[in-house]
Each structure stands twice: as structure tokens, then as C-alpha cells.
Design a protein around this motif. Structure first.
Motif, PDB file in Angstrom:
ATOM      1  N   UNK A  80     -70.070 -70.747 -29.551  1.00  0.00           N
ATOM      2  CA  UNK A  80     -70.569 -69.649 -30.380  1.00  0.00           C
ATOM      3  C   UNK A  80     -69.578 -68.489 -30.319  1.00  0.00           C
ATOM      4  N   UNK A  81     -69.135 -68.042 -31.473  1.00  0.00           N
ATOM      5  CA  UNK A  81     -68.270 -66.869 -31.571  1.00  0.00           C
ATOM      6  C   UNK A  81     -69.151 -65.637 -31.625  1.00  0.00           C
ATOM      7  N   UNK A  82     -68.706 -64.578 -30.966  1.00  0.00           N
ATOM      8  CA  UNK A  82     -69.470 -63.331 -30.969  1.00  0.00           C
ATOM      9  C   UNK A  82     -68.534 -62.171 -31.220  1.00  0.00           C
ATOM     10  N   UNK A  83     -68.946 -61.276 -32.110  1.00  0.00           N
ATOM     11  CA  UNK A  83     -68.196 -60.064 -32.399  1.00  0.00           C
ATOM     12  C   UNK A  83     -69.148 -58.886 -32.250  1.00  0.00           C
ATOM     13  N   UNK A  84     -68.825 -57.978 -31.346  1.00  0.00           N
ATOM     14  CA  UNK A  84     -69.583 -56.736 -31.175  1.00  0.00           C
ATOM     15  C   UNK A  84     -68.805 -55.642 -31.888  1.00  0.00           C
ATOM     16  N   UNK A  85     -69.518 -54.690 -32.481  1.00  0.00           N
ATOM     17  CA  UNK A  85     -68.810 -53.652 -33.231  1.00  0.00           C
ATOM     18  C   UNK A  85     -69.544 -52.325 -33.193  1.00  0.00           C
ATOM     19  N   UNK A  86     -68.781 -51.289 -33.465  1.00  0.00           N
ATOM     20  CA  UNK A  86     -69.286 -49.941 -33.681  1.00  0.00           C
ATOM     21  C   UNK A  86     -68.642 -49.463 -34.972  1.00  0.00           C
ATOM     22  N   UNK A  87     -69.424 -48.865 -35.838  1.00  0.00           N
ATOM     23  CA  UNK A  87     -68.903 -48.265 -37.064  1.00  0.00           C
ATOM     24  C   UNK A  87     -69.453 -46.846 -37.135  1.00  0.00           C
ATOM     25  N   UNK A  88     -68.543 -45.864 -37.132  1.00  0.00           N
ATOM     26  CA  UNK A  88     -68.960 -44.467 -37.153  1.00  0.00           C
ATOM     27  C   UNK A  88     -67.857 -43.629 -37.782  1.00  0.00           C
ATOM     28  N   UNK A  89     -67.827 -42.334 -37.476  1.00  0.00           N
ATOM     29  CA  UNK A  89     -66.811 -41.448 -38.064  1.00  0.00           C
ATOM     30  C   UNK A  89     -65.385 -41.838 -37.663  1.00  0.00           C
ATOM     31  N   UNK A  90     -65.251 -42.684 -36.665  1.00  0.00           N
ATOM     32  CA  UNK A  90     -63.928 -43.153 -36.237  1.00  0.00           C
ATOM     33  C   UNK A  90     -63.563 -44.504 -36.839  1.00  0.00           C
ATOM     34  N   UNK A  91     -64.388 -45.003 -37.766  1.00  0.00           N
ATOM     35  CA  UNK A  91     -64.099 -46.263 -38.429  1.00  0.00           C
ATOM     36  C   UNK A  91     -64.837 -47.438 -37.813  1.00  0.00           C
ATOM     37  N   UNK A  92     -64.422 -48.624 -38.228  1.00  0.00           N
ATOM     38  CA  UNK A  92     -65.018 -49.871 -37.759  1.00  0.00           C
ATOM     39  C   UNK A  92     -64.181 -50.385 -36.600  1.00  0.00           C
ATOM     40  N   UNK A  93     -64.830 -50.629 -35.438  1.00  0.00           N
ATOM     41  CA  UNK A  93     -64.110 -51.075 -34.249  1.00  0.00           C
ATOM     42  C   UNK A  93     -64.770 -52.328 -33.679  1.00  0.00           C
ATOM     43  N   UNK A  94     -64.252 -53.482 -34.061  1.00  0.00           N
ATOM     44  CA  UNK A  94     -64.809 -54.733 -33.527  1.00  0.00           C
ATOM     45  C   UNK A  94     -64.207 -55.070 -32.169  1.00  0.00           C
ATOM     46  N   UNK A  95     -64.951 -55.804 -31.364  1.00  0.00           N
ATOM     47  CA  UNK A  95     -64.474 -56.304 -30.071  1.00  0.00           C
ATOM     48  C   UNK A  95     -64.873 -57.762 -29.943  1.00  0.00           C
ATOM     49  N   UNK A  96     -63.891 -58.605 -29.680  1.00  0.00           N
ATOM     50  CA  UNK A  96     -64.148 -60.025 -29.487  1.00  0.00           C
ATOM     51  C   UNK A  96     -62.892 -60.672 -28.943  1.00  0.00           C
ATOM     52  N   UNK A  97     -63.032 -61.647 -28.064  1.00  0.00           N
ATOM     53  CA  UNK A  97     -61.846 -62.371 -27.599  1.00  0.00           C
ATOM     54  C   UNK A  97     -61.205 -63.195 -28.721  1.00  0.00           C
ATOM     55  N   UNK A  98     -61.906 -63.361 -29.832  1.00  0.00           N
ATOM     56  CA  UNK A  98     -61.366 -64.132 -30.949  1.00  0.00           C
ATOM     57  C   UNK A  98     -60.418 -63.327 -31.831  1.00  0.00           C
ATOM     58  N   UNK A  99     -60.459 -61.999 -31.728  1.00  0.00           N
ATOM     59  CA  UNK A  99     -59.625 -61.165 -32.594  1.00  0.00           C
ATOM     60  C   UNK A  99     -58.179 -61.167 -32.114  1.00  0.00           C
ATOM     61  N   UNK A 100     -57.235 -61.199 -33.041  1.00  0.00           N
ATOM     62  CA  UNK A 100     -55.829 -61.167 -32.631  1.00  0.00           C
ATOM     63  C   UNK A 100     -55.481 -59.809 -32.030  1.00  0.00           C
ATOM     64  N   UNK A 101     -54.556 -59.811 -31.102  1.00  0.00           N
ATOM     65  CA  UNK A 101     -54.086 -58.568 -30.489  1.00  0.00           C
ATOM     66  C   UNK A 101     -52.610 -58.404 -30.803  1.00  0.00           C
ATOM     67  N   UNK A 102     -52.146 -57.164 -30.903  1.00  0.00           N
ATOM     68  CA  UNK A 102     -50.735 -56.958 -31.214  1.00  0.00           C
ATOM     69  C   UNK A 102     -49.850 -57.393 -30.049  1.00  0.00           C
ATOM     70  N   UNK A 103     -48.650 -57.810 -30.381  1.00  0.00           N
ATOM     71  CA  UNK A 103     -47.679 -58.166 -29.356  1.00  0.00           C
ATOM     72  C   UNK A 103     -47.255 -56.910 -28.605  1.00  0.00           C
ATOM     73  N   UNK A 104     -46.888 -57.061 -27.353  1.00  0.00           N
ATOM     74  CA  UNK A 104     -46.391 -55.914 -26.605  1.00  0.00           C
ATOM     75  C   UNK A 104     -45.009 -55.536 -27.143  1.00  0.00           C
TER      76      UNK A 104
END
Length: 127
Positions: A80-104
Motif C-alpha cells: 500500500x502506497x501512502x502519501x501524507x500532505x499539508x496544503x496551506x498558505x505555504x502551498x502543497x507539501x506531500x510526504x512519502x517515501x515514494x516521492x522522488x528526492x533531488x540529487x545532492x
């Protein structure tokens, strides 16, 4: 007149949703909704195919809706994939281990950033 009735019945038959042989019917297990009328709300939805959504919201300071939530869905491997998020005055901010992360950043880029910060701290300005 009979032609008009026949045409209407044909239109209804064509417009009716068509189930594909390989598309199972999905049962809704849960559908809870609450709107308090003051901008706050909660909802939860769950289907028997593993899809689930939950969210709660409240009015934001800049006229937006502030929402916190989570959605889940099954992956092809059965997990099961899970995405937790907050959307407010700072925009949409999802959190999930499935989301790509930028390279260092490479070391030479970090060195350039440090050098630029040092120059700014010394008051160096380029025109």
C-alpha cells in the motif's frame, strides 16, 4: 412522436456507463463527510480495492483552505502506497517515501555557494 421517444431511449442506452469485462465493480466501504458550515470540514473515504482518503480542513489566514490529509492506494506488488500532505498558505507539501528526492549537489557547487555566501558577508556586490 414515436421516433422522438425511440431516439431518446437510444441516447440513454448509449450514454449509460459501460463496464469493461476486466474492470471489477468497486464497493464503497466508507464515505463519511462533515461540513461544519464555518469553513472546517472532515471527510474519509474507503473502497474495497484498497483506495482510501482522509482529510480535515479549516479556513486559512489568507482566505485559503488549510487541509491536512492522507491518501492510500495499492501498488502492483500488493503493498500500500501512502502519501501524507499539508496544503496551506505555504502551498502543497506531500510526504512519502515514494516521492522522488533531488540529487545532492556536487562538491564544486557547494564550494561555489560557500564562496558566494562569504563574499556577501564581506559586502562584496557585483554589478
Amino acid at each position: 412522436m414515436k421516433l422522438v421517444v425511440l431516439a431518446c431511449l437510444a441516447a440513454v442506452a448509449v450514454a449509460a456507463p459501460q463496464l469493461q469485462d476486466n474492470q471489477p465493480v468497486v464497493a464503497i466501504l466508507r464515505d463519511d463527510r462533515q461540513d461544519n458550515g464555518d469553513g472546517t470540514f472532515n471527510y474519509a473515504f474507503e473502497a474495497d480495492n484498497g483506495i482510501a482518503v482522509e482529510a480535515s480542513g479549516s479556513p486559512g489566514s489568507q482566505g485559503q483552505s488549510n487541509i491536512q490529509g492522507v491518501y492510500r492506494f495499492p501498488l502492483d506488488d500488493g503493498t500500500i502506497a501512502e502519501v501524507r500532505y499539508v496544503a496551506d498558505e505555504n502551498g502543497y507539501r506531500p510526504e512519502s517515501p515514494l516521492l522522488p528526492t533531488p540529487h545532492s549537489l556536487p562538491d564544486h557547487a557547494l564550494a561555489q555557494i560557500r564562496f558566494a555566501e562569504e563574499q556577501r558577508a564581506l559586502g562584496v556586490v557585483f554589478e
